[in-house]
Design an enzyme around this catalytic site. Structure first.
Site, PDB file in Angstrom:
ATOM      1  N   LYS A 186       0.841  -1.202   0.000  1.00 46.58           N
ATOM      2  CA  LYS A 186       0.000   0.000   0.000  1.00 46.58           C
ATOM      3  C   LYS A 186       0.878   1.255   0.000  1.00 46.58           C
ATOM      4  O   LYS A 186       0.692   2.156  -0.794  1.00 46.58           O
ATOM      5  CB  LYS A 186      -0.921  -0.033   1.229  1.00 46.58           C
ATOM      6  CG  LYS A 186      -1.788   1.181   1.369  1.00 46.58           C
ATOM      7  CD  LYS A 186      -2.730   1.062   2.552  1.00 46.58           C
ATOM      8  CE  LYS A 186      -3.358   2.408   2.859  1.00 46.58           C
ATOM      9  NZ  LYS A 186      -4.288   2.377   3.980  1.00 46.58           N
ATOM     10  N   GLU A 216      10.640  -4.841   4.251  1.00 50.78           N
ATOM     11  CA  GLU A 216      10.688  -6.266   3.920  1.00 50.78           C
ATOM     12  C   GLU A 216      10.296  -6.479   2.449  1.00 50.78           C
ATOM     13  O   GLU A 216      10.960  -7.205   1.707  1.00 50.78           O
ATOM     14  CB  GLU A 216       9.716  -7.073   4.799  1.00 50.78           C
ATOM     15  CG  GLU A 216      10.048  -7.092   6.274  1.00 50.78           C
ATOM     16  CD  GLU A 216       9.293  -6.042   7.062  1.00 50.78           C
ATOM     17  OE1 GLU A 216       9.115  -4.918   6.535  1.00 50.78           O
ATOM     18  OE2 GLU A 216       8.881  -6.327   8.195  1.00 50.78           O
ATOM     19  N   GLY A 234      -4.796  -1.679   4.833  1.00 51.71           N
ATOM     20  CA  GLY A 234      -4.025  -2.821   4.342  1.00 51.71           C
ATOM     21  C   GLY A 234      -4.707  -4.155   4.626  1.00 51.71           C
ATOM     22  O   GLY A 234      -4.829  -5.018   3.755  1.00 51.71           O
ATOM     23  N   ARG A 235      -5.189  -4.342   5.854  1.00 53.49           N
ATOM     24  CA  ARG A 235      -5.778  -5.637   6.224  1.00 53.49           C
ATOM     25  C   ARG A 235      -7.190  -5.821   5.679  1.00 53.49           C
ATOM     26  O   ARG A 235      -7.824  -6.838   5.924  1.00 53.49           O
ATOM     27  CB  ARG A 235      -5.734  -5.808   7.746  1.00 53.49           C
ATOM     28  CG  ARG A 235      -6.335  -4.654   8.537  1.00 53.49           C
ATOM     29  CD  ARG A 235      -5.940  -4.741  10.006  1.00 53.49           C
ATOM     30  NE  ARG A 235      -6.390  -3.598  10.785  1.00 53.49           N
ATOM     31  CZ  ARG A 235      -5.727  -2.459  10.929  1.00 53.49           C
ATOM     32  NH1 ARG A 235      -4.585  -2.285  10.303  1.00 53.49           N
ATOM     33  NH2 ARG A 235      -6.203  -1.480  11.663  1.00 53.49           N
ATOM     34  N   GLU A 251      -4.658  -6.393  14.876  1.00 56.09           N
ATOM     35  CA  GLU A 251      -4.141  -5.084  14.453  1.00 56.09           C
ATOM     36  C   GLU A 251      -5.264  -4.047  14.515  1.00 56.09           C
ATOM     37  O   GLU A 251      -5.019  -2.871  14.793  1.00 56.09           O
ATOM     38  CB  GLU A 251      -3.562  -5.170  13.026  1.00 56.09           C
ATOM     39  CG  GLU A 251      -2.696  -3.986  12.653  1.00 56.09           C
ATOM     40  CD  GLU A 251      -1.838  -4.227  11.414  1.00 56.09           C
ATOM     41  OE1 GLU A 251      -0.656  -4.603  11.549  1.00 56.09           O
ATOM     42  OE2 GLU A 251      -2.351  -4.045  10.300  1.00 56.09           O
ATOM     43  N   HIS A 263      -5.294 -33.016  17.637  1.00 50.98           N
ATOM     44  CA  HIS A 263      -4.164 -33.856  18.051  1.00 50.98           C
ATOM     45  C   HIS A 263      -2.987 -33.014  18.528  1.00 50.98           C
ATOM     46  O   HIS A 263      -1.867 -33.512  18.602  1.00 50.98           O
ATOM     47  CB  HIS A 263      -3.768 -34.769  16.893  1.00 50.98           C
ATOM     48  CG  HIS A 263      -4.920 -35.637  16.455  1.00 50.98           C
ATOM     49  ND1 HIS A 263      -5.224 -36.826  17.061  1.00 50.98           N
ATOM     50  CD2 HIS A 263      -5.887 -35.424  15.530  1.00 50.98           C
ATOM     51  CE1 HIS A 263      -6.311 -37.341  16.505  1.00 50.98           C
ATOM     52  NE2 HIS A 263      -6.739 -36.496  15.580  1.00 50.98           N
ATOM     53  N   LYS A 306       9.389  -0.793  13.919  1.00 50.52           N
ATOM     54  CA  LYS A 306       9.985  -0.494  12.600  1.00 50.52           C
ATOM     55  C   LYS A 306      11.082   0.554  12.752  1.00 50.52           C
ATOM     56  O   LYS A 306      12.163   0.424  12.175  1.00 50.52           O
ATOM     57  CB  LYS A 306       8.913   0.066  11.657  1.00 50.52           C
ATOM     58  CG  LYS A 306       7.910  -0.931  11.142  1.00 50.52           C
ATOM     59  CD  LYS A 306       7.007  -0.236  10.122  1.00 50.52           C
ATOM     60  CE  LYS A 306       5.783  -1.051   9.784  1.00 50.52           C
ATOM     61  NZ  LYS A 306       4.824  -0.349   8.946  1.00 50.52           N
TER      62      LYS A 306
HETATM   63  O1  F6P Z   1       2.613  -4.108   9.832  1.00 51.37           O
HETATM   64  C1  F6P Z   1       2.038  -2.869   9.621  1.00 51.37           C
HETATM   65  C2  F6P Z   1       1.499  -2.695   8.253  1.00 51.37           C
HETATM   66  O2  F6P Z   1       1.385  -1.336   8.013  1.00 51.37           O
HETATM   67  C3  F6P Z   1       0.167  -3.401   8.029  1.00 51.37           C
HETATM   68  O3  F6P Z   1      -0.889  -2.692   8.518  1.00 51.37           O
HETATM   69  C4  F6P Z   1       0.168  -3.553   6.555  1.00 51.37           C
HETATM   70  O4  F6P Z   1      -0.793  -4.446   6.131  1.00 51.37           O
HETATM   71  C5  F6P Z   1       1.589  -4.018   6.338  1.00 51.37           C
HETATM   72  O5  F6P Z   1       2.341  -3.252   7.255  1.00 51.37           O
HETATM   73  C6  F6P Z   1       2.116  -3.842   4.960  1.00 51.37           C
HETATM   74  O6  F6P Z   1       2.096  -2.502   4.547  1.00 51.37           O
HETATM   75  P1  F6P Z   1       2.249  -2.107   3.043  1.00 51.37           P
HETATM   76  O7  F6P Z   1       1.119  -2.708   2.296  1.00 51.37           O
HETATM   77  O8  F6P Z   1       2.214  -0.606   3.022  1.00 51.37           O
HETATM   78  O9  F6P Z   1       3.566  -2.636   2.560  1.00 51.37           O
END
Ligand code: F6P
Length: 529
Positions: A190, A196, A248-249, A334, A365, A494
């Site tokens: 987003k 990452e 995002g979620r 979240e 199990h 972060k």
């Molecule tokens: O972990 C925090 C967060 O901002 C989430 O809310 C989001 O889904 C994820 O990182 C990834 O963010 P982005 O889509 O901006 O890479």
């Protein structure tokens, strides 16, 4: 606090009562099960009675659930800490009216993006691409990853892979065996700033270049930040944008769902959106006492905030929903893992529950021992399809169903000491040893569970289930008076990771770190040497 106090008193007055006695009331199923077009929700195996439900419904009304819901659907900026509307519902508003944010209708752009996604997905599905890698994390990973797994019987496109973890093992294991010339990489972020995702995307691009692929045509991006996707070098016609009013979620319904659309095709993806839309219609129209998201939320509030059962187990008896607990961990924790209310004051109640779980029957199990005989009460949420996708293996599905139903029965009825004694006696124990053995075979019972049934896990049903949980989280957030749509709690880690990176790399001293962290870094450096 009056209604909270009333609920607390209600809990104290009824906590010792047996759920089996409630079930004995022939009218109970009328009030404690709800059916929408094809979902059936049973919350009769809980200790919620009519008075409790009445109090919970009053709480929902008092907290303004209906007004807040209408504000959300109308595009009001209910995410007040980020000054944003909350309109993931617009992404599945296929037949709905216009929705305005800042005076402009958002729907034309939603339809336009959907058209572009369909055209792109069709092109990919009919071309030479054999494998698609979605690189993203959190909401840019869990939703499509879960949905792709859930809808495996509908896959008729290229293979889809997901890379999220910055651990080089993830991308390395994924790329091994793929052909760089026939792989499409979708970078889902987003913000397009997530370290990452960008690290994995750069590694994937280098791999593609090294192995004869062409990143200028084999990379696509899903983001709200087109200047950043441009800077990364992704062709603008392969960038699918969305607006900041999609959290995002909550984003699987739009461009972030592109990998799912490529896997199952635009038509099945439409059915998925229509499932979400059907749940929206139900949520907006049904009376609170028949409203599925509201009832799920009230059950959650009762168990977590009133009865103080701190965790909730999500137990899909559906192998393909094995990732649902992980997906719900982000969605629920979240969204509602907050400590302050909208006005900045401290939350009055404990907030979101710890959500966990795994697919049945596997969990039986592993951790069900604790659920049945441990000292903590863990409300369980079972999900189950009336039929599977394997007609030749119907006997497997019957066994799956029997196991699921047996678990909720066992949780409720338990096993008394007398029953346990009879079992121990039958096994040949006598005297003190019989008593000792019997004690281990007692199940307290009276442990609450709910069951959500659906006909079959198809795209329409999955859409309904996801939207159901989204709205449940929303209702719980409104009742708790918190903002379910920001996530400030992930920022500090972060920032500190960014600050620690040069220390880990050895270009900066660890002396200004706390003693524990400095010693951990020191140990790692010595191991590397
Ligand atoms: O972990 C925090 C967060 O901002 C989430 O809310 C989001 O889904 C994820 O990182 C990834 O963010 P982005 O889509 O901006 O890479």
């Amino acid at each position: 606090m009056t209604l909270w106090n009333d609920l607390g008193r209600q809990y104290e007055a009824t906590r010792a009562r047996a759920i089996v006695d409630l079930i004995a009331d022939p009218a109970r199923l009328d009030d404690f099960t709800v059916q929408t077009s094809d979902l059936y929700f049973d919350f009769s195996k809980t200790n919620i009675d009519r008075d409790t439900l009445g109090l919970l419904l009053s709480l929902a009304r008092e907290k303004g659930v209906e007004t807040r819901r209408d504000e959300m659907f109308a595009g009001a900026k209910i995410n007040t800490t980020e000054d944003r509307a909350v309109l993931h519902t617009a992404l599945r508003n296929l037949d709905g009216a216009s929705i305005e944010v800042d005076g402009a209708d958002v729907m034309p752009a939603v339809h336009e993006t959907l058209r572009a996604m369909r055209a792109f997905a069709d092109k990919v599905r009919s071309g030479s691409i054999t494998d698609v890698i979605n690189i993203g994390i959190g909401g840019s990973d869990l939703g499509p990853r879960m949905a792709v797994a859930a809808l495996a019987p509908y896959h008729d496109g290229p293979r889809v892979h997901f890379v999220s973890n910055v651990d080089g093992a993830h991308i390395s294991d994924t790329l091994r065996g793929l052909d760089a010339k026939t792989t499409l990489v979708i970078v889902a972020s987003k913000t397009f700033t997530t370290i990452e995702t960008l690290t994995n995307a750069r590694t994937a691009r280098a791999w593609m270049v090294d192995h004869g692929g062409d990143p200028s045509t084999q990379f696509a991006a899903l983001s709200t930040a087109q200047e950043k996707t441009d800077a990364f070098g992704i062709a603008p016609e392969q960038v699918f944008g969305f607006e900041d009013w999609v959290g995002g979620r909550y984003s699987v319904w739009g461009p972030v769902g592109l990998s799912l659309m490529i896997a199952i095709g635009p038509k099945a993806f439409d059915a998925f959106l229509r499932g979400g839309q059907a749940m929206d219609t139900h949520f907006c129209a049904a009376e609170l006492h028949e409203n599925l998201p509201v009832l799920l939320a009230l059950t959650g509030i009762w168990h977590n905030q009133v009865c103080a059962h701190a965790t909730r187990a999500v137990l899909p008896y559906d192998e393909r929903l094995g990732l649902l607990p992980s997906y719900l961990q982000q969605l629920e924790m979240e969204s509602n893992g907050k400590g302050v209310r909208l006005d900045g004051s401290a939350a009055e109640q404990p907030t979101g529950p710890v959500v966990w779980g795994a697919a049945g029957t596997n969990g039986q199990h592993a951790f069900y021992q604790l659920i049945h005989q441990g000292t903590r009460v863990i409300p369980c949420e079972f999900l189950l399809a009336a039929q599977g996708h394997e007609p030749d293996l119907a006997h497997h599905h019957d066994l799956l169903i029997a196991n699921c139903l047996a678990q909720s029965q066992a949780l409720m009825t338990g096993r008394t000491l007398d029953e346990a004694r009879a079992i121990a006696a039958k096994a040949g124990f006598t005297g003190d040893e019989l008593e000792r053995q019997a004690a281990h075979r007692v199940f307290e019972g009276n442990r609450p569970s709910t069951t959500l049934l659906y006909p079959q896990l198809d795209p329409f049903t999955l859409g309904q289930i996801i939207a159901l949980y989204e709205h449940r989280v929303f209702v719980e957030g409104v009742i708790l008076g918190i903002n379910s749509f920001d996530q400030w709690g992930v920022e500090l880690g972060k920032e500190l990771a960014t600050a620690l990176q040069p220390v880990v790399e050895g270009t900066q001293s660890s002396e200004s770190e706390d003693a524990s962290t400095a010693a951990l870094v020191d140990f790692i450096h010595r191991q590397r040497d």
